[in-house]
Each structure stands twice: as C-alpha cells, then as structure tokens.
Design a protein around this motif. Structure first.
Motif, PDB file in Angstrom:
ATOM      1  N   VAL A 719      -9.500 -14.640  23.906  1.00 32.15           N
ATOM      2  CA  VAL A 719      -9.299 -15.267  25.219  1.00 32.15           C
ATOM      3  C   VAL A 719     -10.583 -15.122  26.019  1.00 32.15           C
ATOM      4  N   VAL A 720     -11.094 -16.236  26.517  1.00 33.85           N
ATOM      5  CA  VAL A 720     -12.302 -16.239  27.345  1.00 33.85           C
ATOM      6  C   VAL A 720     -11.874 -16.350  28.800  1.00 33.85           C
ATOM      7  N   GLY A 721     -12.339 -15.405  29.625  1.00 37.75           N
ATOM      8  CA  GLY A 721     -11.933 -15.414  31.021  1.00 37.75           C
ATOM      9  C   GLY A 721     -12.394 -16.648  31.759  1.00 37.75           C
ATOM     10  N   ASN A 722     -13.651 -17.031  31.576  1.00 39.31           N
ATOM     11  CA  ASN A 722     -14.199 -18.224  32.232  1.00 39.31           C
ATOM     12  C   ASN A 722     -14.820 -19.119  31.177  1.00 39.31           C
ATOM     13  N   PRO A 723     -14.051 -20.043  30.598  1.00 42.43           N
ATOM     14  CA  PRO A 723     -14.584 -20.896  29.523  1.00 42.43           C
ATOM     15  C   PRO A 723     -15.706 -21.812  29.987  1.00 42.43           C
ATOM     16  N   ALA A 724     -15.823 -22.062  31.308  1.00 42.21           N
ATOM     17  CA  ALA A 724     -16.852 -22.971  31.802  1.00 42.21           C
ATOM     18  C   ALA A 724     -18.217 -22.309  31.878  1.00 42.21           C
ATOM     19  N   LEU A 725     -18.288 -21.000  31.650  1.00 44.51           N
ATOM     20  CA  LEU A 725     -19.556 -20.294  31.791  1.00 44.51           C
ATOM     21  C   LEU A 725     -20.353 -20.280  30.489  1.00 44.51           C
ATOM     22  N   LEU A 726     -19.678 -20.034  29.371  1.00 43.96           N
ATOM     23  CA  LEU A 726     -20.352 -19.894  28.083  1.00 43.96           C
ATOM     24  C   LEU A 726     -19.616 -20.707  27.034  1.00 43.96           C
ATOM     25  N   GLU A 727     -20.326 -20.994  25.965  1.00 40.20           N
ATOM     26  CA  GLU A 727     -19.717 -21.681  24.823  1.00 40.20           C
ATOM     27  C   GLU A 727     -19.350 -20.625  23.779  1.00 40.20           C
ATOM     28  N   VAL A 728     -18.058 -20.521  23.463  1.00 33.98           N
ATOM     29  CA  VAL A 728     -17.561 -19.492  22.558  1.00 33.98           C
ATOM     30  C   VAL A 728     -16.872 -20.160  21.380  1.00 33.98           C
ATOM     31  N   LEU A 742     -13.578 -11.138  11.729  1.00 34.30           N
ATOM     32  CA  LEU A 742     -13.694 -12.050  12.857  1.00 34.30           C
ATOM     33  C   LEU A 742     -15.126 -12.040  13.367  1.00 34.30           C
ATOM     34  N   ASN A 743     -15.693 -13.213  13.480  1.00 35.37           N
ATOM     35  CA  ASN A 743     -17.032 -13.369  14.044  1.00 35.37           C
ATOM     36  C   ASN A 743     -16.932 -14.309  15.242  1.00 35.37           C
ATOM     37  N   THR A 744     -17.288 -13.781  16.399  1.00 34.52           N
ATOM     38  CA  THR A 744     -17.271 -14.571  17.630  1.00 34.52           C
ATOM     39  C   THR A 744     -18.703 -14.896  18.019  1.00 34.52           C
ATOM     40  N   HIS A 745     -18.980 -16.172  18.145  1.00 32.62           N
ATOM     41  CA  HIS A 745     -20.329 -16.621  18.487  1.00 32.62           C
ATOM     42  C   HIS A 745     -20.332 -17.093  19.930  1.00 32.62           C
ATOM     43  N   ILE A 746     -21.242 -16.525  20.737  1.00 31.75           N
ATOM     44  CA  ILE A 746     -21.340 -16.862  22.156  1.00 31.75           C
ATOM     45  C   ILE A 746     -22.714 -17.444  22.421  1.00 31.75           C
ATOM     46  N   ALA A 747     -22.750 -18.554  23.132  1.00 32.32           N
ATOM     47  CA  ALA A 747     -24.018 -19.220  23.432  1.00 32.32           C
ATOM     48  C   ALA A 747     -24.082 -19.553  24.920  1.00 32.32           C
ATOM     49  N   SER A 748     -25.260 -19.350  25.487  1.00 31.35           N
ATOM     50  CA  SER A 748     -25.508 -19.704  26.881  1.00 31.35           C
ATOM     51  C   SER A 748     -26.138 -21.084  26.905  1.00 31.35           C
ATOM     52  N   LYS A 749     -25.329 -22.076  27.223  1.00 33.02           N
ATOM     53  CA  LYS A 749     -25.812 -23.453  27.191  1.00 33.02           C
ATOM     54  C   LYS A 749     -25.620 -24.195  28.509  1.00 33.02           C
ATOM     55  N   PHE A 750     -24.998 -23.544  29.465  1.00 37.40           N
ATOM     56  CA  PHE A 750     -24.689 -24.248  30.710  1.00 37.40           C
ATOM     57  C   PHE A 750     -25.606 -23.826  31.859  1.00 37.40           C
ATOM     58  N   PHE A 751     -26.476 -22.841  31.627  1.00 37.53           N
ATOM     59  CA  PHE A 751     -27.508 -22.444  32.584  1.00 37.53           C
ATOM     60  C   PHE A 751     -26.932 -22.034  33.938  1.00 37.53           C
ATOM     61  N   HIS A 752     -25.792 -21.352  33.884  1.00 35.42           N
ATOM     62  CA  HIS A 752     -25.187 -20.819  35.103  1.00 35.42           C
ATOM     63  C   HIS A 752     -25.121 -19.295  34.991  1.00 35.42           C
ATOM     64  N   LYS A 753     -25.390 -18.622  36.113  1.00 36.58           N
ATOM     65  CA  LYS A 753     -25.243 -17.179  36.137  1.00 36.58           C
ATOM     66  C   LYS A 753     -23.793 -16.830  36.440  1.00 36.58           C
ATOM     67  N   MET A 774      -9.817  -5.321  22.480  1.00 30.45           N
ATOM     68  CA  MET A 774     -11.239  -5.103  22.745  1.00 30.45           C
ATOM     69  C   MET A 774     -11.625  -6.010  23.913  1.00 30.45           C
ATOM     70  N   LEU A 775     -12.360  -5.431  24.864  1.00 24.98           N
ATOM     71  CA  LEU A 775     -12.685  -6.175  26.081  1.00 24.98           C
ATOM     72  C   LEU A 775     -14.187  -6.179  26.339  1.00 24.98           C
ATOM     73  N   PRO A 776     -14.974  -6.808  25.492  1.00 23.02           N
ATOM     74  CA  PRO A 776     -16.405  -6.938  25.822  1.00 23.02           C
ATOM     75  C   PRO A 776     -16.601  -7.851  27.023  1.00 23.02           C
ATOM     76  N   ILE A 777     -17.612  -7.528  27.822  1.00 19.38           N
ATOM     77  CA  ILE A 777     -17.971  -8.330  28.987  1.00 19.38           C
ATOM     78  C   ILE A 777     -19.262  -9.075  28.657  1.00 19.38           C
ATOM     79  N   ILE A 778     -19.260 -10.372  28.849  1.00 20.42           N
ATOM     80  CA  ILE A 778     -20.430 -11.196  28.587  1.00 20.42           C
ATOM     81  C   ILE A 778     -20.982 -11.656  29.928  1.00 20.42           C
ATOM     82  N   LYS A 779     -22.239 -11.335  30.182  1.00 19.80           N
ATOM     83  CA  LYS A 779     -22.882 -11.734  31.418  1.00 19.80           C
ATOM     84  C   LYS A 779     -23.958 -12.774  31.122  1.00 19.80           C
TER      85      LYS A 779
END
Length: 1060
Positions: A719-728, A742-753, A774-779
């Motif tokens: 579950v992604v808390g804010n799907p509009a922030l990152l591409e998961v 399980l491999n989760t790939h996260i990409a910063s493509k929207f250029f928002h902080k 598990m609750l990793p935080i992605i910034k």
C-alpha cells in the motif's frame, strides 16, 4: 549448571545456518546480556543506554544463574577469540562497534568506550530518532541477540527544560485519591521519553506531570513536576478547579489542555531559560465547562532530519453544539500553534446542516484534512476528505463521503497509526482505511461495548484497543484480524508502548512492565494467561475434503435474542485455531454468516485441518457402535435413532453438555520475514529518492506452517500512502521451496518533494508474530547523507594533518599551519585584508594586518564570538578539519602549494548512503571564492549539450556555470584561496555544496616590488652602456689610465728615514 561448552556448540552450529539478511519472527527474543553505562550493570531486562557530551561507555555481562557461571561463559568465549558486538541503528543509520576482547579489570564484564563523534557529530537541539541497539555474538545469525535503546540526552528537545518545580513521590501520594484519569504523551522520535499527567477531580487543584527517559520502566525512575504556578502566571490570578485534561508532545512543542484553557510551550529547540515557557491560546466564548470536555488530536510523525514540507498539526475539539455566535467547536493549528483556525470552512457555516465534528486530522502525506462527522439526529457517521490549500481545507470533498453502516452508532475518535497511512476510526466498531479516508474496512464489532482510547507501537505495529469495560483487544497495523488480550479490573489505567514496543500498564500509583517478547501479541506479565476465545455452545463439524472442515455454531431455538451473539462466530475468530481437547486443531480461514438456514446455526467457519481431530471411543460414548436411522418429523426437525450395534461410525464430540471440550486460541507465528542483506536492519527504514533516482526494497517470506496448505496467493499487500508522489511497481514470486520473494521498485519521476509511507502487509500472518507489517518511509527529497566532496589531488594521512608535516620528494611541506587570527589578502594588497572570515582564531591574541581602517572594521569571530580565549571556542576535531566557512574560526591547517598553481584538477564526487559517483552533466557547477579574491581562473570542456545548459542557466543564476568533467583551476595569486563549489539548482533536491582551501606559497615579490627592481636594473644597465659609449666616442680608455696609475705607484715608491 549448564556447561559453557553447550553455548559454544550452539554458536558453532548457528554459524552454518543460511543467512542473507536480517530475519524476524524466527525465534522468541531472549535477553542474554545485561548492559549499562555503570561498572556494576543492573540486571534489567531491557537495556537502556544514554549518550551525553562524553563518550559512550558500555559494560556487559552474560546472563546466568551466578557470577561464577557468567565468568566461565565469558572465559570460554574470550579464549576462543569471541567478544560481543554492539550494533547501533535507526531508520537512517547503522554501525557496528566491537567490545574489547579482554575482560574489564579481570572481572566478568566486557567493556567498550565509543567516542560521541563516532556515533554523531551533531550537538544541536532537535528532534532526533532514538537508536535501537543490539548486543550479539555474531551479526546476522541471531545468536544471543539482546535488544535495547540508546537515547541522546544532549539533543532531545523536552529534556533541555525543567517542567516546573520538582516534587517528591510522597507529595504525589497526597493527591492520588483525587485522580480520576491519567494521560500519557510520548516523544514522536524517542518513545522512551514520555510525560505522565494526572486528571484531578474538582476537590483538588493543580497541574502535575511526570517525565521519564526510561519508558516508564519503574515508578521511582519518574521525576514529577508541578506546573501550577506556570499556568497561573498566564491567568494573572488564581482559579479553582485547575487540572490537566489532555496533552500532546509534538516534535518541537508541548501542548497542554487544562480545565482553564489551552497552553502551548515555546519552541523546545531554543531554550532561553531553564524553566519551560507556556502561552495561553484564547478561544472566544469557551469556559471551564467546555475545556473539561475538550480533546486534543495529533497525527504522530517523527521529523528527525526535518524536511521543509514536514510540519506538525494539532486539533482541539469541544463536545458542545455550535451557536450562531461561535465560529466552531473544532479548531486546528500548525506549529508554532499561535493561530487556531476553525476546522469547518466558511461554506459549512452558511449551510443549514451543521454536522458535529468528532475530530479532524491532517494527513501530511497527501496534504488533506479528514473529518469524522456524526449526525446526532440520524445517528449516522461519515468521513469526509478535503484537499488543503494554503493550510485551509477545501469546501468540496476530495472523494464522496464514506458512510458507515447504522450499526456504527457510537463513534469516539479517529487516529493514524504512527509513521504510517493506516487510518483507524473507533467506537463501538473499529474500521481501517488504507487510502486516506476514501474507503474503510471493518476490523471488529464490540456491539454494546466501545473503544474509548487506543495505544500504538510504531516499532512492532501493535495496536491495543482499550474498551469501556476494561477489556483489551489487540491488532496489528494493516491487519483486519484482532484478538482478546485480557481484562483489567483497575478503575484508572492506561496502556503505553515504549520505543521497542514493550507494553506497560500505567496506573496512578504503580507501573507494570511487560518483559516478554515485544510485539508477540500476548503478555503474560500484564494480562496473565491468554483468554480462551471460544464460546459456550456446541459445534457441528462437516468435512468438505480430507483437509477442510466447516464448523457450525449451534444456537438453541429458544435462545433470547439479546444473548444470541454469545453463541456465534465473530470477526475475532478469523485467523485463529480451533483446538479439540483430545487432539486435533484447525485454522479458521473464513467466517460465514447464515441468514435463514440451516436452522439453529447462525454462523459457521471454514477451516483448514492442521492436525486430524480425534474421534470418540466406546469407553467415551457407546453411541459410536450402532446403526443410525434418520427420519423427518416435520416442522424442519429430524429425528436420529441409534438402532443395533452392527456397525460403527466416527464421532467427533464438540458438544457442551459436560463442559466445553474445544477452545479457540491464537495461531502460532506462521511466517519468517527476511530483509535483504544490503538494507538497513530496520522495520521502518527511511529511504531518500533524489530527482530522477530509483530504489528497490526487497524481502522474503519464509513459511513456517507445519501441516498447513500453502496458498499460491501473494501473502503481501503493498500500500502506497501517496501514489501521486512516486511511481511504485512490485514483482513477487514463489520459489521451489515455497519462499515468497517480493521486490518493490520505487522511482522518482514526478519531480515533487514530499514523503509517503510504503506499507508491506503480511495479510495472512498471525497476530502472534512480532513482525506482520513493514513500514518503510520513502522521501522524495534530499538525503541528509548525500554530500558533494572535493577529492584532493594528493592524499595526506590523518596523522600528518595532526602533526602539520607532510613533505614531498623534494622536501616541500604540503601542509600549511595558518597564523593565529589569519585573514587572506584582498585585491588592495596583502596587508589590507577585507574579508569577515578569520582563520585559526584566538580572541586572546592580537589580530595582524589591522593597520588600515578598512581592515580594522572587518573580520568577525563566529565560533569564538564573545569568548576570552581559543580554548573557550570549544572547537571540535571535526570543526578543525572542516573546510566549511562556518567553521573558519577553528580551521588551523590547509593544503600548501608552490607558486604558480597551474591546471589543478578540481575532482568532485557525490557520496550517498549507498554509493559514490563522479560529478558529471547534468550536474553542472558554479564556483566562487568566498573571500572575494581574484587572480584565479577555471578551464573546462564544453560539449554542445553542456553549452546549451550553460547558456540557459547563466542569465538565471547571474554567475558562470562550468562542466565538472575536466574542470581545472589555475591560481596566480598568493596565500590562502577559499573556494566554494555548488551544483546548479534543478538537477537535485539537495543543496549540494563543497568548499576547499589552497594556500599558495613561495611566491615572487608582489607588485610593485618586482617591477621596481626590474626598472632599477634596466636603468643601471642602460647607464653603464651609455657611459661606455661616451668613453668610446671621446677615445677615453679608463682601463688603460687605471693600469698606468697602478704602474706609476709601483715604480716611484716613497722614501722615509727614521733617526733615533
């Protein structure tokens, strides 16, 4: 007595166990080591260490029945070359430290001394995450692991203040008979730091708060404070009936709701006095009768290494109907909590329908405001979500309002699980939302009972639901399963989780601490024996297959309606195990509710057989031998008759006539969770993604399901808390051993902080597992560990920097020790420095080169400001060797070069927590000299693509832009040059800057000395040539005349006579 050799054998056997990362749920946690900062470690079950301005000293001994046995264990380990390792970590940091191999002072103790700078170089007051520690004999193999915590006493904000006058335990006992409730507030980043407040009845007066740094481990470790006078100082006069109603401890502020108003502290990071400072927030029209019914609401987030977009919000609600003269009965504010705004926007005020706001929470991940409404006329409850614009909620909801069913008739509150996006609404039912309030799923239904408050542990994801009748239920964050933990008979109590997830029962006069495994869902210390979740009725089993059964719960037809619920399966039974007293158990997978038939059976459960159920013997029941005759008697009834004993049949007796012989209990933990070995060993790791970067998060789920069928269904929900922030994106598969990868790939493509939680929920895991979520935080931001570094062209060992001598092959010292109070030259000359930066500062000594007025009025101390001597500047070793201009006062030594410096390569690299790489386009750079010196120039390569970027950026930045690849520096001046290199904005969220210094020595005489000497030499030589020409023109030969003069003196010597 156990032999020490047994421990060594266990150790050696575990070495061969496969391990490629940190494993959870593998075995129950045990405390094998006792450690403290004292030479005589106390035998506390939970290790609590504290970091001060001094180094961290840790003494550990091996737990055993006696000191002699412990000494024997230690001797065996040390003789084999083994000593424990201390692992210090949090969500962004991880490091290992080894204990000394030899025993401390020939005692049964291991010892380690760690300088503070080896753990952290920061000493500023800020919200800082408490470290978890692990003492282990072998990293990664879980051998003799013992967990604990390490708290930074220097930086924790609330610890830098005195909360009023201190009072003794005997003074506390005086008002205990007047206590009607208690409140607990804990620090978001360091849950062991907590406050304990007493709510008093109207017969007593005062505000009394207890403070702990031990996580309420023991009652006598709490210090008590009286804040009454501080509150009265804001009221200008004394009033009766003063007491705490609620309180919240945010990252930087303390908010206290009292019966006489709301009080907010000053920013805890900037103490100006020793006693805490409180200011009163005014709410027009609200009086004591309103404040005593008020509540504070807070979304707990840890803002360690705080980002610009991270800010705390607090909401206050009053349990009263709004009148036309009042703006709202719900207000919210963000730090520093000076201005409180009504929760409902202005459009609601003009509407005919004025909903009652139970609570209002700010969702920092999605920048929305979430309302919990209750219509007191229709008794319906709903949730509405509004987008925030300039911190004001939009009148139009983001989603259609979620309407709860009419059975949810008594809502109490709403809360986010700490550091996550799990939103819980609770009352007589508990609901969970994983999408920010758009949809909800039912977790449990308590019918006439209701949840009055909740307690949360971010570390173990455990949630305790405290109900009105004193019964405690437990669930795990993200799971829709829950269990009954037990019941308390105390009239006044609350539950509190410390930083490691150990649960504590707090009452006004004592603290009870659970010393069993944290996060396991049970606590024999506090709750006693886990309750039987079964109910008094008969079960009718039916086989669906050799591995599946359905159990029907019988409800007599004459059962009163208000008691039918006691004979039904409920949501609480899902995921549990039905056990038969003889033998046999089955795992409950699904709850079935029957509306009409079969008659007398309102509910049933679908189960998977783990162990076959035992059948009745003839000695138990004679009815197992005989033929059965079944015939219809009418009116939906059948008659069963046992005739002859010619045949036998299997009978499973799950009746209740002789007492219930079946139970329902927790299922043992059925999964091991293993993180990738390259990940930080943290359940709540924080990952930073810069512009255009990508990251992976990997884990394995290893089944531990004896006798159970494994479903080939992904056992993890992401579950992604804010799907509009990152591409998961996720990819999962089962290998041949049924291990799920399980491999989760996260990409910063929207250029928002921003920041978002990434929840990995093991939906099939038992609540008895310590790790289910598990609750990793992605910034999407800049990592505080990402830095730009200049790589010097020549490497100098640290010991040579300390001595100040490092010579090259020609004997030239490559280190320059700067003069005391040194300032670099300016463009006006060496003796006229104009910079404000002073190097190697010492206020007790004179400042050279201060002959001219402009030099006298410039030059300012920083670290040494307003101190009498250099010793008082408190320069650390880190500051002395830092290139930053902020620490110029402390800077003593720099790189030394011979004049001229030509084509010096400016090599730059970017370092992150995982890698380093050379700086290259699109990371273009700018470069300046901080003391505004000239006589230097840069040369770089200019491809066409770089030239286009350079032409675009230079007018915007108003400074030259360079390609970092092949960047060369030439210097034609003398003495110290201090350069600052910056990466252009737009290519990184980070403000990447680096500074370095070069001292140019052995320079020819500067202008005008060199020119004057050249001119004088030219004049002399020209004069000599001119005189020679005149002599030649006049036929004058001075050399011949000189020779004749010498020969004449030789040929005619003078005579002298001396007569006596």
């Amino acid at each position: 007595m156990e032999s020490p050799l047994i421990y060594i054998m266990i150790l050696l056997l575990n070495v061969f166990e496969f391990s490629s990362g940190v494993a959870y749920n593998k075995r129950e946690k045990e405390n094998h080591f006792a450690c403290s900062s004292e030479e005589v470690p106390t035998d506390n079950q939970i290790i609590k260490l504290f970091l001060s301005v001094d180094s961290l000293k840790v003494y550990c001994f091996f737990r055993s029945k006696s000191e002699d046995t412990s000494r024997a264990f230690l001797s065996v380990f040390t003789s084999g070359g083994l000593a424990p390792k201390l692992i210090i970590s949090n969500s962004t940091y991880h490091d290992d430290f080894h204990f000394n191999l030899s025993l401390f002072n020939n005692r049964a103790l291991w010892f380690i001394d760690i300088p503070r700078e080896s753990i952290t170089v920061n000493t500023d007051i800020a919200a800082v995450e408490e470290w978890t520690i692990k003492v282990t004999m072998h990293k990664g193999l879980n051998i003799y692991d013992t967990e604990g915590t390490l708290l930074d006493l220097v930086r924790e904000p609330i610890l830098q203040w005195t909360l009023g006058s201190e009072i003794s335990n005997s003074q506390v006992k005086l008002f205990l008979p007047h206590v009607i409730d208690i409140k607990v507030a804990k620090c978001p980043c360091a849950n062991d730091v907590a406050l304990f407040g007493f709510i008093l009845n109207s017969t007593y007066n005062g505000v009394y708060i207890g403070k702990t740094i031990y996580g309420f481990r023991k009652y006598n470790e709490t210090t008590w404070h009286n804040l009454t006078d501080i509150i009265y100082s804001q009221l200008k006069d004394e009033h009766q009936g003063l007491t705490i109603i609620d309180m919240v401890l945010t990252n930087h502020f303390l908010v206290i709701l009292t019966s006489l108003g709301l009080y907010v502290s000053s920013d805890l990071r900037y103490p100006v006095t020793s006693h805490i400072q409180l200011s009163r927030a005014d709410f027009c029209g609200f009086e004591r009768v309103d404040y005593i019914k008020g509540k504070l609401w807070y979304n707990e987030k840890c803002f360690a290494n705080r980002e610009s977009f991270e800010v705390d919000y607090v909401t206050i609600t009053f349990d009263r109907n709004r009148t036309l003269s009042e703006s709202s009965s719900c207000f919210y504010s963000k730090e520093p909590f000076l201005h409180w705004l009504p929760c409902l926007p202005s459009t609601f005020k003009r509407a005919n329908f004025l909903p009652h706001v139970i609570t209002f929470l700010i969702d920092q991940e999605t920048k929305t405001g979430i309302y919990l409404f209750h219509d007191q006329n229709s008794k319906r409850t709903s949730v509405s979500v509004s987008v925030l614009k300039n911190d004001i909620p939009n009148s139009q909801p983001k989603f259609p309002n979620f309407q709860f069913p009419s059975s949810f008739s008594y809502p109490v509150g709403m809360v986010f699980h700490p550091r996550s996006h799990f939103l819980y609404v609770y009352g007589n039912q508990v609901w969970i939302s994983m999408d920010g309030g758009n949809t909800f799923e039912l977790v449990c239904d308590f019918l006439s009972n209701y949840v009055r408050k909740t307690a949360h542990s971010f570390y173990t994801s455990e949630i305790s639901l405290i109900t009105k009748n004193g019964r405690i239920y437990m669930t795990k964050a993200g799971l829709t399963r829950y269990t009954n933990s037990g019941r308390f008979s105390d009239n006044i109590f609350t539950l509190y989780y410390d930083h490691l997830g150990f649960i504590h029962k707090l009452t006004p006069e004592r603290f009870d601490t659970d010393l069993s495994s944290s996060g396991s869902g049970t606590s024999s210390t506090i709750f006693g024996t886990p309750p039987d979740l079964g109910f008094d009725t008969a079960l009718a089993p039916q086989f669906l297959s050799p591995n599946e059964m359905i159990f029907f719960a019988y409800v007599p037809l004459n059962e009163p309606k208000h008691k039918i619920y006691k004979r039904k399966f409920k949501n609480i039974h899902i995921g549990k195990v039905i056990s038969y007293s003889k033998n046999g158990n089955a795992y409950i997978r699904k709850l079935l509710v029957h509306a009409n038939r079969p008659l007398g059976f309102h509910t049933s459960v679908l189960t998977e057989i783990i162990e076959p159920f035992g059948v009745e013997k003839f000695s138990d029941s004679a009815s197992v031998y005989g033929s059965l005759k079944i015939y219809y008697t009418g009116n939906t009834f059948y008659h069963i008759e046992i005739t002859t004993a010619e045949h036998s049949w299997f009978l499973i007796s799950l009746g209740s006539t002789k007492g219930r012989n079946w139970t329902i209990s927790l299922k043992p933990c059925n999964y091991w969770v293993q993180q990738d070995e390259h990940e930080l060993p943290s359940l709540n790791v924080v990952k930073y993604l810069d512009v255009g970067n990508e990251a992976n998060y990997e884990l394995k789920l290893i089944p531990n399901t004896r006798g159970m069928k494994l479903l080939q269904v992904p056992p993890v929900i992401v579950v992604v808390g804010n799907p509009a922030l990152l591409e998961v994106t996720t990819e999962g598969y089962f290998d041949v051993t049924d291990i799920y990868h399980l491999n989760t790939h996260i990409a910063s493509k929207f250029f928002h902080k921003g920041s978002t939680s990434l929840s990995l929920i093991m939906w099939e895991a038992s609540t008895s597992c310590s790790v289910t979520t598990m609750l990793p935080i992605i910034k999407s931001s800049c990592s505080y560990l990402k830095t730009l570094q200049h790589i010097p062209g020549r490497q100098i060992p640290p010991e040579d920097w300390i001595s100040g001598v490092h010579k090259d092959s020609q004997g030239f010292n490559m280190i320059k020790t700067l003069p005391v109070n040194y300032r670099p030259p300016s463009n006006m000359g060496i003796s006229i420095p104009l910079t404000d930066n002073i190097y190697h500062a010492d206020p007790s000594k004179p400042r050279p080169r201060s002959l001219f007025h402009k030099s006298k009025v410039t030059g300012q101390f920083k670290q040494c400001y307003n101190v009498p001597s250099r010793e008082m500047c408190n320069c650390t070793e880190h500051q002395k060797f830092s290139h930053a201009v902020a620490f110029s006062d402390c800077k003593e030594k720099v790189h030394r070069f011979k004049f001229p410096v030509t084509q010096y390569p400016v090599a730059l690299e970017i370092f992150t927590e995982n890698e380093k790489f050379a700086v290259e386009p699109p990371y273009l750079v700018t470069m300046t000299e901080v003391n505004k010196r000239q006589n230097w120039q840069l040369k770089h390569h200019m491809p066409e693509n770089v030239k286009k970027m350079k032409d675009y950026l230079e007018p915007l930045l108003n400074t030259p832009v360079y390609n970092p690849l092949g960047l060369n520096l030439s210097i034609k001046g003398s003495e110290l040059f201090h350069f600052k290199v910056s990466v252009v904005p737009g290519v990184s969220f980070c403000n990447l800057e680096e500074e370095f210094q070069i001292y140019v020595d052995e320079v020819p005489l500067p202008f005008p000395g060199h020119t004057l000497i050249a001119v004088a030499t030219s004049v002399v030589l020209g004069g000599l040539i001119f005189v020679s020409f005149i002599f030649r023109l006049r036929n004058i030969h001075p050399l011949r005349a000189f020779r004749r003069y010498i020969r004449g003196n030789t040929a005619n010597p003078s005579t002298m006579s001396i007569s006596s």
